[in-house]
Scaffold this active site. Sequence first.
Site, PDB file in Angstrom:
ATOM      1  N   CYS A  98       0.869  -1.173   0.000  1.00  0.00           N
ATOM      2  CA  CYS A  98       0.000   0.000   0.000  1.00  0.00           C
ATOM      3  C   CYS A  98       0.909   1.227   0.000  1.00  0.00           C
ATOM      4  O   CYS A  98       2.006   1.175  -0.545  1.00  0.00           O
ATOM      5  CB  CYS A  98      -0.962  -0.026   1.183  1.00  0.00           C
ATOM      6  SG  CYS A  98      -0.158   0.010   2.800  1.00  0.00           S
ATOM      7  N   GLN A  99       0.491   2.298   0.629  1.00  0.00           N
ATOM      8  CA  GLN A  99       1.314   3.501   0.660  1.00  0.00           C
ATOM      9  C   GLN A  99       2.449   3.378   1.668  1.00  0.00           C
ATOM     10  O   GLN A  99       3.588   3.694   1.376  1.00  0.00           O
ATOM     11  CB  GLN A  99       0.448   4.730   0.974  1.00  0.00           C
ATOM     12  CG  GLN A  99       1.174   6.046   0.833  1.00  0.00           C
ATOM     13  CD  GLN A  99       1.554   6.366  -0.606  1.00  0.00           C
ATOM     14  OE1 GLN A  99       0.884   5.952  -1.549  1.00  0.00           O
ATOM     15  NE2 GLN A  99       2.640   7.085  -0.788  1.00  0.00           N
TER      16      GLN A  99
END
Length: 102
Positions: A65-66
């Site tokens: 993800c981020q």
Amino acid sequence: MLESHSVQLFDVRSPEEFQAGRIPGSTNIPLRELEEALKMPAVDFKALFKVQAPRKEDDNIVFQCQSGRRSLIALDTAVALGYMRAHHYAGGYSEWSQRQDN
């Protein structure tokens, strides 16, 4: 693993985040859709995501993800569904993009 391209990399960020920047070779499956996606028949998964469906015995499944929070949730979801050898990229896109800038 990322460097060798021998990984099934699933980006669990939103489609908007994915479009703004992504790790090459990653497939976007937003976290809110992941459980349903991992339960799909392989033929449906491939039709929707344009990649082979991961198999429960695969050891090269990586969620990202981020920054690592959502990918850890994704990993927990996958393990609960029997993907016992899956991993998550704790640094996420943030770490990867910083490394590309250096």
